[in-house]
Design a protein around this motif. Structure first.
Motif, PDB file in Angstrom:
ATOM      1  N   ASN A   1     -25.879  42.337 -38.932  1.00  0.00           N
ATOM      2  CA  ASN A   1     -26.350  41.396 -39.953  1.00  0.00           C
ATOM      3  C   ASN A   1     -25.499  41.461 -41.214  1.00  0.00           C
ATOM      4  N   ALA A   2     -25.190  42.689 -41.646  1.00  0.00           N
ATOM      5  CA  ALA A   2     -24.429  42.851 -42.886  1.00  0.00           C
ATOM      6  C   ALA A   2     -23.037  42.228 -42.770  1.00  0.00           C
ATOM      7  N   LEU A   3     -22.365  42.459 -41.655  1.00  0.00           N
ATOM      8  CA  LEU A   3     -21.010  41.917 -41.487  1.00  0.00           C
ATOM      9  C   LEU A   3     -21.029  40.417 -41.198  1.00  0.00           C
ATOM     10  N   ASP A   4     -22.049  39.942 -40.494  1.00  0.00           N
ATOM     11  CA  ASP A   4     -22.172  38.490 -40.295  1.00  0.00           C
ATOM     12  C   ASP A   4     -22.325  37.771 -41.633  1.00  0.00           C
ATOM     13  N   ASN A   5     -23.104  38.368 -42.541  1.00  0.00           N
ATOM     14  CA  ASN A   5     -23.269  37.777 -43.879  1.00  0.00           C
ATOM     15  C   ASN A   5     -21.931  37.751 -44.623  1.00  0.00           C
ATOM     16  N   ALA A   6     -21.179  38.852 -44.496  1.00  0.00           N
ATOM     17  CA  ALA A   6     -19.879  38.926 -45.178  1.00  0.00           C
ATOM     18  C   ALA A   6     -18.893  37.913 -44.595  1.00  0.00           C
ATOM     19  N   ILE A   7     -18.894  37.768 -43.268  1.00  0.00           N
ATOM     20  CA  ILE A   7     -18.013  36.779 -42.613  1.00  0.00           C
ATOM     21  C   ILE A   7     -18.385  35.369 -43.046  1.00  0.00           C
ATOM     22  N   GLU A   8     -19.678  35.078 -43.078  1.00  0.00           N
ATOM     23  CA  GLU A   8     -20.137  33.748 -43.481  1.00  0.00           C
ATOM     24  C   GLU A   8     -19.722  33.436 -44.916  1.00  0.00           C
ATOM     25  N   ALA A   9     -19.793  34.449 -45.796  1.00  0.00           N
ATOM     26  CA  ALA A   9     -19.376  34.243 -47.189  1.00  0.00           C
ATOM     27  C   ALA A   9     -17.882  33.951 -47.272  1.00  0.00           C
ATOM     28  N   ASN A  10     -17.073  34.634 -46.461  1.00  0.00           N
ATOM     29  CA  ASN A  10     -15.624  34.417 -46.466  1.00  0.00           C
ATOM     30  C   ASN A  10     -15.249  33.046 -45.935  1.00  0.00           C
ATOM     31  N   GLU A  11     -15.993  32.539 -44.965  1.00  0.00           N
ATOM     32  CA  GLU A  11     -15.679  31.235 -44.390  1.00  0.00           C
ATOM     33  C   GLU A  11     -15.784  30.112 -45.415  1.00  0.00           C
ATOM     34  N   LYS A  12     -16.518  30.347 -46.485  1.00  0.00           N
ATOM     35  CA  LYS A  12     -16.677  29.327 -47.529  1.00  0.00           C
ATOM     36  C   LYS A  12     -15.484  29.309 -48.490  1.00  0.00           C
ATOM     37  N   ILE A  13     -14.580  30.273 -48.340  1.00  0.00           N
ATOM     38  CA  ILE A  13     -13.395  30.352 -49.203  1.00  0.00           C
ATOM     39  C   ILE A  13     -12.256  29.586 -48.540  1.00  0.00           C
ATOM     40  N   ALA A  14     -11.808  28.526 -49.176  1.00  0.00           N
ATOM     41  CA  ALA A  14     -10.786  27.653 -48.586  1.00  0.00           C
ATOM     42  C   ALA A  14      -9.438  28.349 -48.436  1.00  0.00           C
ATOM     43  N   ASP A  15      -9.033  29.142 -49.437  1.00  0.00           N
ATOM     44  CA  ASP A  15      -7.747  29.838 -49.409  1.00  0.00           C
ATOM     45  C   ASP A  15      -7.873  31.070 -48.513  1.00  0.00           C
ATOM     46  N   THR A  16      -7.281  31.018 -47.310  1.00  0.00           N
ATOM     47  CA  THR A  16      -7.434  32.107 -46.346  1.00  0.00           C
ATOM     48  C   THR A  16      -6.809  33.420 -46.821  1.00  0.00           C
ATOM     49  N   SER A  17      -5.865  33.334 -47.765  1.00  0.00           N
ATOM     50  CA  SER A  17      -5.233  34.561 -48.275  1.00  0.00           C
ATOM     51  C   SER A  17      -6.191  35.371 -49.146  1.00  0.00           C
ATOM     52  N   LYS A  18      -7.300  34.741 -49.533  1.00  0.00           N
ATOM     53  CA  LYS A  18      -8.293  35.424 -50.382  1.00  0.00           C
ATOM     54  C   LYS A  18      -9.525  35.840 -49.603  1.00  0.00           C
ATOM     55  N   ARG A  19      -9.419  35.822 -48.266  1.00  0.00           N
ATOM     56  CA  ARG A  19     -10.534  36.250 -47.427  1.00  0.00           C
ATOM     57  C   ARG A  19     -10.361  37.722 -47.045  1.00  0.00           C
ATOM     58  N   TRP A  20     -11.356  38.525 -47.311  1.00  0.00           N
ATOM     59  CA  TRP A  20     -11.279  39.954 -46.974  1.00  0.00           C
ATOM     60  C   TRP A  20     -12.671  40.592 -46.939  1.00  0.00           C
ATOM     61  N   ILE A  21     -12.749  41.681 -46.200  1.00  0.00           N
ATOM     62  CA  ILE A  21     -13.974  42.484 -46.129  1.00  0.00           C
ATOM     63  C   ILE A  21     -13.568  43.948 -46.140  1.00  0.00           C
ATOM     64  N   SER A  22     -14.233  44.738 -46.944  1.00  0.00           N
ATOM     65  CA  SER A  22     -13.975  46.178 -46.993  1.00  0.00           C
ATOM     66  C   SER A  22     -15.236  46.916 -46.547  1.00  0.00           C
ATOM     67  N   VAL A  23     -15.066  47.813 -45.551  1.00  0.00           N
ATOM     68  CA  VAL A  23     -16.193  48.605 -45.045  1.00  0.00           C
ATOM     69  C   VAL A  23     -15.896  50.082 -45.259  1.00  0.00           C
ATOM     70  N   GLN A  24     -16.852  50.794 -45.860  1.00  0.00           N
ATOM     71  CA  GLN A  24     -16.704  52.243 -46.045  1.00  0.00           C
ATOM     72  C   GLN A  24     -17.989  52.940 -45.620  1.00  0.00           C
ATOM     73  N   ILE A  25     -17.844  53.975 -44.783  1.00  0.00           N
ATOM     74  CA  ILE A  25     -18.975  54.807 -44.379  1.00  0.00           C
ATOM     75  C   ILE A  25     -18.523  56.251 -44.532  1.00  0.00           C
ATOM     76  N   GLN A  26     -19.153  56.972 -45.453  1.00  0.00           N
ATOM     77  CA  GLN A  26     -18.707  58.343 -45.715  1.00  0.00           C
ATOM     78  C   GLN A  26     -19.859  59.198 -46.233  1.00  0.00           C
ATOM     79  N   ASN A  27     -19.628  60.490 -46.250  1.00  0.00           N
ATOM     80  CA  ASN A  27     -20.603  61.450 -46.766  1.00  0.00           C
ATOM     81  C   ASN A  27     -20.085  61.983 -48.094  1.00  0.00           C
TER      82      ASN A  27
END
Length: 430
Positions: free
Chosen positions: A336-362
């Motif tokens: 769900n979290a990544l689908d939301n992030a992908i959907e938000a990026n799809e609304k950005i017309a300039d593909t060079s400004k599309r990105w997602i950063s994922v971090q999982i750490q202790n």
């Protein structure tokens, strides 16, 4: 009704109110606000008691009661009620309408135990008085236990009562006001023991009915959530098919390119095709290895989808940190979290400004999961969660709610921040 006009009545109201409200989500500084409202109630109590004593009414002598006394008794009760309602509204994450409703439910519980005291006092001819300390404390504890263990714990849903029907809650308040008014009349006419019997039955009927309605709303909400999760799973399945289509397409293209290379004599063209193949093979860099097989599957699937949509997805993840989670919960949360992030990026017309950063750490014994992505437009927040902008609000907006439900299940904390056109989802497990 108890007309001794002292701190007793306020205390009798507070115990069931605390039992009903202890399970709710709180606003900032709930204890300070609650204590302030209790202090205000005590102030009203002192003022109204002084006025009634000036009129010669002690609260025990019912002879020659004047109409003005009825009015002052009404104001005395209302002043305490208002203080308690305001306390609920300021301390808990509820609307004013919900605060009035919760007060009415608390009053119903308080009135049951008041009537029990009245009946015991009457049946024992005063041998066990309604204000006998041990019996009185027993009734106070009973009112809290009934409010918390019987009503609140079963009827609450993620720190909130799903009070959906305004007409039903309004009817509850009106009925309880009628019961209260009849108790006043019965007390002034020395027939409180008669009133106590039907008052207990009336209050029990209302409370059982309201508890059943709230439980029913909880079950409906759970069903809607499961239904939406099933729909989300279908969507993710389609995403997986799209990702596999990307892989198959690249495989098909590379087969042809290898055949061309085998028969090509021009070195410059060969180098050009090799560079093109290298770019195509980059899609297989999407394979993520975190030490958690399920997490690898989810992240790889989403990274392939990102590649097909020109979204640059970076991932720094220690999968071992999430092994405490059930597989379905982990898949649903990350999906769900990544689908939301992908959907938000799809609304950005300039593909060079599309990105997602994922971090999982202790970090120092705290498991931290962060997903950061850009977004365009405005995001409306309600109760700490984004409100869907889609017209069909019933069928959408459950993604973040399902994430919240899973975070709550593992006693975690979810924080959403939107700053500088960036959307941050931060989940903390301690």
């Amino acid at each position: 009704m108890d007309t001794s006009f002292n701190i007793g009545y306020l205390l009798e109201m507070l115990l069931p109110v605390v039992g009903i409200c202890i399970v709710l989500n709180k606003k900032k500084h709930p204890l300070i606000k609650g204590v302030a409202c209790v202090g205000l109630g005590l102030l009203f109590d002192v003022v109204m008691t002084s006025v009634l004593k000036m009129q010669g009414f002690s609260g025990t002598d019912y002879a020659d009661v004047t109409p003005s006394t009825y009015i002052f008794v009404l104001f005395w009760f209302m002043s305490i009620w208002i203080a308690v309602i305001v306390g609920i509204y300021l301390a808990c994450d509820v609307s004013l309408h919900e605060a009035i409703y919760l007060f009415a439910v608390s009053y119903g519980i308080e009135h049951i135990f008041y009537c029990i005291r009245e009946l015991v006092d009457y049946r024992t001819n005063g041998m066990i008085a309604d204000n006998q300390p041990v019996f009185y404390i027993f009734c106070l504890i009973g009112s809290f236990c009934m409010a918390y263990f019987w009503f609140a714990k079963r009827a609450v849903n993620n720190g909130k009562y799903l009070i959906e029907t305004l007409s039903a809650t309004t009817a509850t308040v009106i009925i309880l006001v009628v019961v209260w008014w009849m108790s006043i009349i019965a007390s002034f006419n020395n027939i409180g023991y008669i009133h106590a019997i039907y008052a207990i039955l009336a209050c029990l009927f209302i409370l059982v009915n309201q508890r059943a309605q709230l439980i029913n709303e909880n079950e409906k909400q759970e069903f809607r959530l499961k239904e939406q999760l099933w729909k989300d799973t279908q969507v993710r399945y389609q995403f997986s098919k799209d990702a596999m289509a990307v892989v198959n397409q690249h495989y098909h293209d590379m087969k042809h390119q290898i055949n061309v290379l085998a028969n090509m004599e021009n070195d410059e063209k060969r180098r050009g095709i090799l560079a093109e193949m290298e770019n195509d093979i980059a899609v297989y860099d999407a394979v993520v290895r975190t030490g958690n097989e399920l997490l690898d599957t989810v992240l790889t699937e989403k990274k392939l989808i990102c590649h097909s949509k020109d979204i640059n997805m970076s991932c720094i993840a220690d999968g071992e940190q999430l092994r405490f989670m059930n597989e379905i919960d982990l898949y649903t949360l990350l999906g769900n979290a990544l689908d939301n992030a992908i959907e938000a990026n799809e609304k950005i017309a300039d593909t060079s400004k599309r990105w997602i950063s994922v971090q999982i750490q202790n970090k120092k014994g705290i498991v931290l999961l962060e997903i950061l992505n850009p977004f365009v437009g405005a995001i409306k927040m309600q109760n700490g969660l984004p409100v869907t902008s889609k017209k069909d609000k019933l069928s959408h907006g459950f993604g973040t709610q399902s994430i919240q439900a899973i975070v709550d299940k593992y006693n975690g904390q979810m924080i959403i921040k939107t700053e500088n056109d960036k959307y941050l989802l931060r989940i903390i497990f301690s």
